[in-house]
Design an enzyme around this catalytic site. Structure first.
Site, PDB file in Angstrom:
ATOM      1  N   HIS A 190      -1.327   6.684   8.425  1.00  0.00           N
ATOM      2  CA  HIS A 190      -0.489   5.581   8.927  1.00  0.00           C
ATOM      3  C   HIS A 190       0.987   5.877   8.625  1.00  0.00           C
ATOM      4  O   HIS A 190       1.843   5.836   9.510  1.00  0.00           O
ATOM      5  CB  HIS A 190      -0.948   4.275   8.253  1.00  0.00           C
ATOM      6  CG  HIS A 190      -0.076   3.077   8.496  1.00  0.00           C
ATOM      7  ND1 HIS A 190      -0.542   1.921   9.072  1.00  0.00           N
ATOM      8  CD2 HIS A 190       1.230   2.828   8.220  1.00  0.00           C
ATOM      9  CE1 HIS A 190       0.426   1.034   9.153  1.00  0.00           C
ATOM     10  NE2 HIS A 190       1.517   1.551   8.635  1.00  0.00           N
ATOM     11  N   GLU A 191       1.270   6.205   7.359  1.00  0.00           N
ATOM     12  CA  GLU A 191       2.668   6.451   6.989  1.00  0.00           C
ATOM     13  C   GLU A 191       3.216   7.669   7.721  1.00  0.00           C
ATOM     14  O   GLU A 191       4.379   7.694   8.128  1.00  0.00           O
ATOM     15  CB  GLU A 191       2.797   6.641   5.475  1.00  0.00           C
ATOM     16  CG  GLU A 191       2.272   5.477   4.635  1.00  0.00           C
ATOM     17  CD  GLU A 191       2.808   4.111   5.043  1.00  0.00           C
ATOM     18  OE1 GLU A 191       3.948   4.030   5.524  1.00  0.00           O
ATOM     19  OE2 GLU A 191       2.052   3.121   4.907  1.00  0.00           O
ATOM     20  N   HIS A 224       4.529   7.049  11.071  1.00  0.00           N
ATOM     21  CA  HIS A 224       5.863   6.442  11.037  1.00  0.00           C
ATOM     22  C   HIS A 224       6.987   7.478  10.991  1.00  0.00           C
ATOM     23  O   HIS A 224       8.132   7.155  11.318  1.00  0.00           O
ATOM     24  CB  HIS A 224       6.018   5.572   9.792  1.00  0.00           C
ATOM     25  CG  HIS A 224       5.446   4.194   9.893  1.00  0.00           C
ATOM     26  ND1 HIS A 224       5.689   3.358  10.947  1.00  0.00           N
ATOM     27  CD2 HIS A 224       4.670   3.482   9.031  1.00  0.00           C
ATOM     28  CE1 HIS A 224       5.081   2.187  10.729  1.00  0.00           C
ATOM     29  NE2 HIS A 224       4.451   2.238   9.578  1.00  0.00           N
ATOM     30  N   GLU A 280       6.923   4.156   4.448  1.00  0.00           N
ATOM     31  CA  GLU A 280       7.160   5.371   5.229  1.00  0.00           C
ATOM     32  C   GLU A 280       8.554   5.968   5.041  1.00  0.00           C
ATOM     33  O   GLU A 280       9.147   6.422   6.023  1.00  0.00           O
ATOM     34  CB  GLU A 280       6.926   5.055   6.707  1.00  0.00           C
ATOM     35  CG  GLU A 280       7.951   4.090   7.367  1.00  0.00           C
ATOM     36  CD  GLU A 280       7.522   2.639   7.397  1.00  0.00           C
ATOM     37  OE1 GLU A 280       6.709   2.237   6.541  1.00  0.00           O
ATOM     38  OE2 GLU A 280       8.024   1.882   8.273  1.00  0.00           O
ATOM     39  N   ASN A 281       9.087   6.019   3.833  1.00  0.00           N
ATOM     40  CA  ASN A 281      10.405   6.637   3.675  1.00  0.00           C
ATOM     41  C   ASN A 281      10.322   8.092   4.121  1.00  0.00           C
ATOM     42  O   ASN A 281       9.522   8.851   3.589  1.00  0.00           O
ATOM     43  CB  ASN A 281      10.833   6.607   2.210  1.00  0.00           C
ATOM     44  CG  ASN A 281      10.584   5.263   1.576  1.00  0.00           C
ATOM     45  OD1 ASN A 281      11.095   4.254   2.023  1.00  0.00           O
ATOM     46  ND2 ASN A 281       9.759   5.250   0.535  1.00  0.00           N
ATOM     47  N   GLY A 293       0.813  -1.212   0.000  1.00  0.00           N
ATOM     48  CA  GLY A 293       0.000   0.000   0.000  1.00  0.00           C
ATOM     49  C   GLY A 293       0.842   1.255   0.000  1.00  0.00           C
ATOM     50  O   GLY A 293       0.610   2.175  -0.784  1.00  0.00           O
ATOM     51  N   GLU A 295       4.406  -1.013  13.280  1.00  0.00           N
ATOM     52  CA  GLU A 295       3.238  -1.170  12.401  1.00  0.00           C
ATOM     53  C   GLU A 295       1.930  -1.067  13.186  1.00  0.00           C
ATOM     54  O   GLU A 295       0.967  -0.475  12.719  1.00  0.00           O
ATOM     55  CB  GLU A 295       3.323  -2.494  11.645  1.00  0.00           C
ATOM     56  CG  GLU A 295       4.449  -2.548  10.614  1.00  0.00           C
ATOM     57  CD  GLU A 295       4.463  -1.353   9.670  1.00  0.00           C
ATOM     58  OE1 GLU A 295       3.411  -0.704   9.484  1.00  0.00           O
ATOM     59  OE2 GLU A 295       5.542  -1.036   9.134  1.00  0.00           O
TER      60      GLU A 295
HETATM   61 ZN   LIG Z   1       3.465   0.824   8.290  1.00  0.00          ZN
END
Ligand SMILES: [Zn+2]
Length: 862
Positions: A308-309, A312, A277-278, A274, A331
């Protein structure tokens, strides 16, 4: 590596990485990548130079690199012998005691599998696009590095690429020089200390839109990028809105300024997951750009993934798990935040209904597989780490952290998080570090909680035990708890905070007239408060506070059969559907009874997202849990239900689009749907308000192809009208779905190594048609081939084959599940291959368990 036999040393063990981390301290990397020839299809590789500055205490080590060839390597100016390079590791002997500089020059390969530096050529305009994906350990496919999350360093990337391209990385551009041959070299600002798997690069003629987020003296430039040919479909304002809402929220809640300077979101083709998270350059699947009609649920899902990302950026990127056994924590935390912030900070309320109905179903399924594991799992090596990006890591972990947030209190939870980021910024941590912060902020001892919820496996089952009087009111209600840890075999007693909803019919609808919030502890909990309450529906874990499998009593089952869709709260309806589904999967509720409820109630379900979940489960119930003889009638009924739903839905509504999508899906397994699907394509059966866009059109063509009700010329004409990446993939799927294509599809999927990840998925999906299972000969070929696939392909490609081509099957009359030939064959393979890679064995064990579960459900049919 594509096309090469993977060396055993591509795996990395926790033990050897721990030793390496103890002997090295990293300072920085300078990474130079020359992508100037990327648009030339004959250039299969690109030059990569990695310069690492670190201190050591002498001795020897190795550096990770999966390259076509090592050109040269120098340690402190001394040439290293590269003849022993094994395709995955380069030995680095004779380290200095103190500072060291290691330079590795290599030719690295462009990827077609989404691992490393993926190269994609757009069929619309022949433009070449590049992007990286490294988690967990594919940075080594692009540059030499010490590939483990606890060796953080500052990274400075310099990327040479055609000068009219977008050239981006996680940090802002710091310098640019043009050369004579049309290329530019962009040097990016050094990153703050971060793990190598979080670095990222993208290059290509991407379309780019910019914006800015500001708060106090923070100014964060925002970018959204996608392929030029997708630009007309991009909704940058919607994406920026959610991005700003998220930054507002996290900036306040986490109390630590956004650490990565800028925030780009790039939507890329042929992505394996999906999003990723860089820091500063988050990669998303292009599936989040809608070429046609999209439902609110589609947009809510995109918002949830963006958030979500973004979580992170702090949890995972700023503070990073020391090893892959800590993946679950980052996660689970990000998953929880994704839903929480979607609910409280965006327009997409209702996120918890989706979480209860869909996300937790993933966890419940995974937690009942023989391969389940505690949330806190032991991860001995990298291959195990890759297989643990599963429903336990994400969905169960998030469910349990949601309970933790309720247990310590929301304010205390965020206070603990702020403390955690302040203490551990730019470092690596373990679970105990977070629990310490939460114990300090809440004053609660979390050891017992951690043992019960994080260190055991499996699901508790909660059953209502009900007695009623002559007036139908409750005279006694208890909740029993049963749980056995499938890993240890021991019984487990978990504390559950639950709400029990008591419902009765009021004014034609089912209303919750009493709710009892209580702790369910031990084997049996009596609920004196319930006495005198209504018993029409008793819903344990109403409001979804706990993680548990609940059952309905017989009276409640009868009630929901007639009235489920009249329950006002979508969350409560989702929990009833979930209870029905779990009982069906467990072969306690015959699939025919589940379908009876679904066919009566789905047509009246007001929430499109929940309807979508239920219709997906209906299709699974028909094709897996219903005996073969009952399937044709059920398929016809599903087609008829979808047709009626499409007809009755409000024109232009999400519900209408949801029915249309499921009608095309139902039509792949029933010829009854073909005429209606034709009618959608030619307009003859098109309801008012429905637009048949390119994606829905392809779903129609796939349905017709699966029923052998389309000509090749028609499919080719459809492709000519939509010769895009999506169109080509859909054409491949349609072609592979034709009943006569099976052998050719098998051959191509298993031998053509020029296929991309997405093309392989389309072929495998077309091959596995539920209504027409493959001949038993394919089972033999499958088990004869899987070890070779695993050795000869990358993990992603081998996993697509091993999962997707697993032979299915149905129960013959009078047959017992364990006598089924595929069950016996799979068991024999497991017996004969004790030393096969653990990750491959895990796939076979899980697919076998799914099959056995289906066969048990078929055997339970009345
Ligand atoms: Zn994640």
């Amino acid at each position: 590596m594509m096309g090469r036999v993977a060396s055993p040393s591509t795996n990395l063990t926790h033990a050897e990485c721990r030793t390496r981390a103890e002997s090295l301290e990293l300072a920085s990397y300078d990474v130079a990548l020359d992508l100037s020839r990327a648009a030339d299809p004959d250039a299969g590789t690109f030059p990569s130079r990695s310069t690492v500055a670190f201190t050591a205490t002498g001795g020897d080590t190795w550096i990770d690199l999966i390259a076509e060839r090592v050109v040269a390597a120098r340690l402190n100016g001394r040439e290293l012998d590269v003849a022993g390079y094994d395709g995955a590791r380069l030995a680095v002997p004779g380290l200095a005691d103190g500072p060291n500089e290691l330079v590795v020059e290599a030719e690295c390969r462009y990827s077609r599998s989404g691992e490393g530096l993926h190269r994609f050529v757009d069929p619309v305009d022949d433009a070449t696009y590049l992007y990286t994906h490294f988690e967990p350990t594919d940075a080594r496919r692009v540059f030499a590095n010490f590939e483990q999350p606890d060796l953080k360093a500052r990274f400075t990337f310099a990327v040479t690429a055609p000068r009219d391209w977008q050239i981006v990385s996680g940090q802002r551009e710091a310098a640019r020089t043009d050369d004579d041959n049309g290329s530019a070299t962009v040097t990016f600002a050094p990153t703050p200390p971060q793990s190598g798997y979080l670095t990222a690069v993208a290059a290509g003629p991407y379309h780019r839109v910019e914006d800015l987020w500001a708060s106090g003296d923070q100014k964060v430039p925002l970018g959204v990028l996608c392929r030029a040919s997708m630009a007309e479909h991009l909704e940058p304002d919607a994406i920026f809105t959610v991005t700003r809402q998220g930054l507002d929220f996290y900036d306040q809640a986490f109390g630590f300024p956004y650490p990565w300077g800028k925030y780009d979101s790039i939507f890329v083709p042929e992505y394996n997951l999906g999003a990723m998270e860089n820091p500063g350059l988050v990669t998303f699947t292009e599936g989040f750009i809608h070429r046609g009609a999209a439902t609110r649920a589609d947009r809510a899902r995109r918002a949830e993934v963006i958030l979500h990302e973004m979580a992170h950026m702090w949890f995972g990127d700023l503070v990073t798990p020391r090893w892959w056994d800590g993946t679950w924590l980052k996660e689970s935390f990000a998953d929880l935040m994704g839903y929480h912030v979607t609910e409280v900070a965006t327009e997409f309320d209702g996120a918890w209904t989706t979480f209860a109905g869909r996300r937790k179903a993933w966890a419940y399924r995974q937690d009942q597989l023989p391969t389940t594991h505690p949330i806190v799992a032991t991860v001995d090596d990298l291959e195990a780490a890759r297989q643990n990006f599963d429903g336990i890591t994400y969905a169960k972990g998030a469910s349990v952290l949601k309970q933790l947030m309720a247990y310590v209190g929301e304010a205390e939870f965020f206070a603990g998080a702020r403390d955690y980021f302040a203490r551990h910024a730019y470092g690596n941590t373990e679970l105990a570090d977070l629990l310490d912060c939460l114990e300090r902020s809440s004053g609660r001892d979390l050891q017992a909680w951690s043992r019960a919820w994080l260190e055991t496996s499996g699901i508790s089952r909660l059953d209502p035990v009900l007695e009623t009087g002559l007036d139908g009111r409750i005279t006694r209600l208890a909740v029993t708890q049963t749980a056995t840890d499938p890993v240890t075999g021991a019984s487990v007693d978990r504390p559950h905070r639950v709400v029990i909803g008591l419902y009765e019919p009021v004014d034609g609808g089912l209303q919750r007239v009493r709710s009892i919030e209580t702790d369910v502890v031990g084997a049996r909990t009596e609920l004196a408060e319930a006495v005198g309450g209504p018993a029409a529906l008793v819903l344990v874990n109403d409001d979804d506070l706990s993680y548990a499998k609940v059952r309905l009593d017989a009276g409640s089952l009868a009630t929901v059969r007639e009235h489920l869709s009249t329950i006002p709260a979508s969350l409560s309806r989702a929990l009833v559907w979930s209870a029905l589904w779990n009982a069906t999967r467990d072969a306690e509720l015959p699939a025919s009874e589940y379908l009876d409820v679904a066919f009566r109630q789905a047509g009246r379900e007001p929430a499109a997202d929940l309807l979508d979940t239920v219709l997906g489960e209906v299709a699974t119930a028909i094709e897996n849990y219903l005996p073969t003889a009952q399937r044709p009638a059920a398929r016809s009924r599903l087609v008829a239900t979808c047709r009626a739903g499409l007809h009755d839905a409000t024109p232009g509504s999400d519900t209408q689009l949801t029915w249309a999508r499921h009608l095309t899906r139902a039509a792949t397994v029933s010829a009854d749907g073909s005429a209606t699907v034709r009618g959608l394509l030619d307009g003859g059966a098109l309801p008012e308000g429905l637009t048949v866009d390119a994606d829905l059109r392809w779903a129609c063509w796939v349905a017709l192809a699966a029923q052998d009700a389309v000509t090749s010329a028609e499919l080719d004409a459809a492709l000519a009208a939509d010769d895009t990446m999506t169109g080509r993939r859909a054409h491949l799927l349609a072609t592979a779905s034709r009943p006569g294509a099976r052998e050719a599809t098998w051959q191509r999927a298993t031998t053509d190594e020029s296929l991309t990840n997405d093309q392989l998925r389309a072929l495998v999906q077309g091959f596995s048609r539920p209504a027409d299972p493959p001949a038993p000969a394919y089972a033999e070929r499958y088990f004869a081939s899987i070890v070779g696939w695993w050795a000869g392909r990358t993990m992603t490609m081998a996993t697509i084959l091993a999962r997707g081509l697993f032979p299915g099957g149905s129960l013959d009359d009078g047959q017992r599940p364990q006598q089924h030939p595929v069950v016996r064959r799979a068991r024999a393979w497991l017996h004969e291959h004790p030393d096969a890679p653990a990750a491959l064995r895990r796939i076979v064990i899980e697919q076998l368990d799914d099959l056995e579960r289906a066969l048990r459900a078929q055997a339970a049919a009345p």
